[in-house]
Design a protein around this motif. Structure first.
Motif, PDB file in Angstrom:
ATOM      1  N   ASP A 108      84.853  17.118  45.733  1.00 14.49           N
ATOM      2  CA  ASP A 108      84.571  16.091  44.735  1.00 14.49           C
ATOM      3  C   ASP A 108      83.602  16.574  43.669  1.00 14.49           C
ATOM      4  O   ASP A 108      83.448  15.936  42.634  1.00 14.49           O
ATOM      5  N   GLN A 109      82.936  17.684  43.940  1.00 16.86           N
ATOM      6  CA  GLN A 109      81.952  18.169  42.972  1.00 16.86           C
ATOM      7  C   GLN A 109      82.692  18.793  41.798  1.00 16.86           C
ATOM      8  O   GLN A 109      83.407  19.758  41.935  1.00 16.86           O
ATOM      9  N   VAL A 110      82.532  18.200  40.630  1.00 17.80           N
ATOM     10  CA  VAL A 110      83.118  18.747  39.414  1.00 17.80           C
ATOM     11  C   VAL A 110      82.188  19.851  38.958  1.00 17.80           C
ATOM     12  O   VAL A 110      81.028  19.875  39.336  1.00 17.80           O
ATOM     13  N   ASP A 111      82.672  20.730  38.163  1.00 17.27           N
ATOM     14  CA  ASP A 111      81.828  21.835  37.714  1.00 17.27           C
ATOM     15  C   ASP A 111      80.618  21.272  37.000  1.00 17.27           C
ATOM     16  O   ASP A 111      80.459  21.419  35.792  1.00 17.27           O
ATOM     17  N   SER A 112      79.746  20.608  37.760  1.00 13.00           N
ATOM     18  CA  SER A 112      78.613  19.903  37.164  1.00 13.00           C
ATOM     19  C   SER A 112      77.633  20.864  36.522  1.00 13.00           C
ATOM     20  O   SER A 112      77.021  20.541  35.510  1.00 13.00           O
ATOM     21  N   ASP A 113      77.486  22.036  37.105  1.00 12.68           N
ATOM     22  CA  ASP A 113      76.552  22.996  36.509  1.00 12.68           C
ATOM     23  C   ASP A 113      77.005  23.375  35.112  1.00 12.68           C
ATOM     24  O   ASP A 113      76.205  23.461  34.182  1.00 12.68           O
ATOM     25  N   ILE A 134      73.544  28.371  29.073  1.00 11.31           N
ATOM     26  CA  ILE A 134      74.461  28.586  30.187  1.00 11.31           C
ATOM     27  C   ILE A 134      73.696  29.328  31.271  1.00 11.31           C
ATOM     28  O   ILE A 134      73.145  30.406  31.015  1.00 11.31           O
ATOM     29  N   PRO A 135      73.668  28.761  32.466  1.00 11.89           N
ATOM     30  CA  PRO A 135      72.921  29.434  33.535  1.00 11.89           C
ATOM     31  C   PRO A 135      73.610  30.737  33.940  1.00 11.89           C
ATOM     32  O   PRO A 135      74.839  30.843  33.903  1.00 11.89           O
ATOM     33  N   THR A 136      72.816  31.678  34.317  1.00 14.45           N
ATOM     34  CA  THR A 136      73.362  32.946  34.789  1.00 14.45           C
ATOM     35  C   THR A 136      73.947  32.735  36.175  1.00 14.45           C
ATOM     36  O   THR A 136      73.738  31.697  36.815  1.00 14.45           O
ATOM     37  N   GLU A 137      74.648  33.722  36.660  1.00 20.23           N
ATOM     38  CA  GLU A 137      75.249  33.635  37.991  1.00 20.23           C
ATOM     39  C   GLU A 137      74.178  33.464  39.071  1.00 20.23           C
ATOM     40  O   GLU A 137      74.352  32.673  39.994  1.00 20.23           O
ATOM     41  N   SER A 138      73.076  34.149  38.944  1.00 19.61           N
ATOM     42  CA  SER A 138      72.011  34.010  39.946  1.00 19.61           C
ATOM     43  C   SER A 138      71.380  32.619  39.873  1.00 19.61           C
ATOM     44  O   SER A 138      71.014  32.046  40.906  1.00 19.61           O
ATOM     45  N   GLU A 139      71.254  32.048  38.660  1.00 19.66           N
ATOM     46  CA  GLU A 139      70.724  30.693  38.534  1.00 19.66           C
ATOM     47  C   GLU A 139      71.686  29.679  39.144  1.00 19.66           C
ATOM     48  O   GLU A 139      71.258  28.729  39.813  1.00 19.66           O
ATOM     49  N   MET A 143      70.835  27.206  42.174  1.00 20.29           N
ATOM     50  CA  MET A 143      71.029  25.755  42.040  1.00 20.29           C
ATOM     51  C   MET A 143      71.917  25.231  43.173  1.00 20.29           C
ATOM     52  O   MET A 143      71.631  24.176  43.753  1.00 20.29           O
ATOM     53  N   GLU A 144      72.958  25.958  43.495  1.00 21.45           N
ATOM     54  CA  GLU A 144      73.862  25.531  44.567  1.00 21.45           C
ATOM     55  C   GLU A 144      73.145  25.582  45.919  1.00 21.45           C
ATOM     56  O   GLU A 144      73.294  24.677  46.742  1.00 21.45           O
ATOM     57  N   ARG A 145      72.356  26.626  46.161  1.00 22.62           N
ATOM     58  CA  ARG A 145      71.611  26.745  47.410  1.00 22.62           C
ATOM     59  C   ARG A 145      70.599  25.599  47.549  1.00 22.62           C
ATOM     60  O   ARG A 145      70.475  24.980  48.613  1.00 22.62           O
ATOM     61  N   VAL A 146      69.900  25.280  46.469  1.00 25.69           N
ATOM     62  CA  VAL A 146      68.933  24.174  46.487  1.00 25.69           C
ATOM     63  C   VAL A 146      69.656  22.857  46.739  1.00 25.69           C
ATOM     64  O   VAL A 146      69.195  22.028  47.529  1.00 25.69           O
ATOM     65  N   ARG A 147      70.804  22.658  46.116  1.00 24.52           N
ATOM     66  CA  ARG A 147      71.584  21.437  46.307  1.00 24.52           C
ATOM     67  C   ARG A 147      72.021  21.307  47.764  1.00 24.52           C
ATOM     68  O   ARG A 147      71.907  20.245  48.374  1.00 24.52           O
TER      69      ARG A 147
END
Length: 173
Positions: free
Chosen positions: A36-41, A61-66, A70-74
């Motif tokens: 359900d998660q849309v490419d919210s980033d 635009i966030p970098t790949e590491s960012e 963000m995904e890990r924190v989520r």
């Protein structure tokens, strides 16, 4: 009331974890389904100013590491919230089920009440002495005895044609 308090505590924990008070966010909710998660980033940084931020720079635009961070924190936040409130949710569910079961009296007490009901079927209104004796025999409270008889009369007595005529004759007196 307990459910409202649990929700309030969840909001307070979310606020302390994220630093965002309720109502300040985007209105988005967390879902258990990752599908359900849309490419919210990417949507957060979609370059809504036609590719510029007004200062001559391109879209943020966030970098790949960012994105990975963000995904890990989520995921960590989601896991922490699930674990932190699992017990409260279970407690609320148990309380709801307990209240649902609370209306049932034990079978041995209802058998005592039904025996009295059968022996007084013509006029099933116990006297105060009868009620006091039933309280002693059943261990119920007087209010429970009164309510049981009210409900029993509603459910069973008026449907019996012979007792309904008895009721009418008693009312006329």
């Amino acid at each position: 009331m307990e459910a409202v308090m649990a929700c309030w505590e969840i909001e307070q924990s979310l606020q302390s974890l994220t630093g965002v008070s309720p109502g300040e966010g985007t209105g988005a909710t967390m879902s258990d389904d990752d599908d359900d998660q849309v490419d919210s980033d990417a949507n957060l940084f979609d370059g809504s100013l036609d590719g510029a931020d007004g200062m001559g720079f391109g879209p943020l635009i966030p970098t790949e590491s960012e994105r990975s961070l963000m995904e890990r924190v989520r995921q960590e936040l989601k896991h922490e919230l699930k674990n932190g409130y699992k017990e409260k949710i279970v407690d609320i569910r148990e309380e709801i089920l307990r209240k649902r079961r609370a209306g049932k009296l034990p079978g041995d007490t209802t058998s005592v009440l039904k025996a009295w009901w059968q022996s007084h079927s013509k006029w099933p209104y116990p006297t105060e002495e009868d009620k006091a004796r039933l309280v002693q025999e059943t261990g119920l409270q007087l209010k429970q005895i009164n309510n049981w008889f009210i409900n029993q009369r509603k459910r069973n007595w008026h449907s019996n044609p012979s007792s309904s005529t008895a009721l009418k004759s008693k009312r006329k007196r």
